[in-house]
Design a protein around this motif. Structure first.
Motif: not given
Length: 126
Positions: A1-8, A19-22, A28-30, A38-42
Motif C-alpha cells: 500500500m503506497p501512501l503518497i504525500t504531495l507537497t506544493v 494531474a500530479v496525483l494521477e 505505481l499501477v504500471a 490509492r491513498f494520497q494526501r496533499v
C-alpha cells in the motif's frame, strides 16, 4: 500500500494537484501496485512553510513556484531497477502533462509489511 504525500506551495488548483496525483498513481499501477490501492494526501504550504533550494544538486532548470515534492511510502523490498522504471514512467507522464520534470523531487520511504494496518487495526501481513 503506497501512501503518497504531495507537497506544493500555495495556491495550487485542483487540476494541478489531480494531474500530479494521477500521474503518480498511473506509474505505481504500471509498476505492479493494484489500481484500487490509492491513498494520497496533499500538503499545500505557504512559501514560509515550504522552502527549497532552486538548483540543488544539479537541476537543468531552476525550481520555481510549481516545485512538486512527492513522497512515496511503501513496503520495503522493491529493487533499484523497479524504482528507476517507476521514476522514468512518472517523469514521462508528468512531462506529457506539461510539468517540467526538473521541478519534481521524489523521495521513496520504505517500511516493513508488519507496519501496515489497513482497517480495523488488523495487521494483514504478520
Amino acid at each position: 500500500m503506497p501512501l503518497i504525500t504531495l507537497t506544493v506551495r500555495k495556491p495550487k488548483d485542483d487540476a494541478f494537484k489531480s494531474a500530479v496525483l494521477e500521474a503518480v498513481h498511473a506509474a505505481l499501477v504500471a509498476s505492479g501496485v493494484p489500481a484500487t490501492d490509492r491513498f494520497q494526501r496533499v500538503l499545500e504550504l505557504s512559501a514560509e512553510d515550504f522552502r527549497y533550494d532552486p538548483s540543488y544538486p544539479d537541476v537543468a532548470t531552476a525550481r520555481d513556484e510549481d516545485f512538486v515534492l512527492i513522497e512515496i511510502l511503501w513496503s520495503a523490498g522493491r529493487s533499484v531497477k523497479v524504482k528507476r522504471a517507476l521514476l522514468a514512467d512518472l517523469m514521462q507522464r508528468l512531462g506529457a502533462g506539461g510539468f517540467d520534470p526538473e521541478n519534481v523531487m521524489v523521495c521513496f520511504k520504505e517500511t516493513t509489511w508488519e507496519n501496515w494496518a489497513f482497517a480495523g487495526g488488523r495487521l494483514l501481513h504478520t
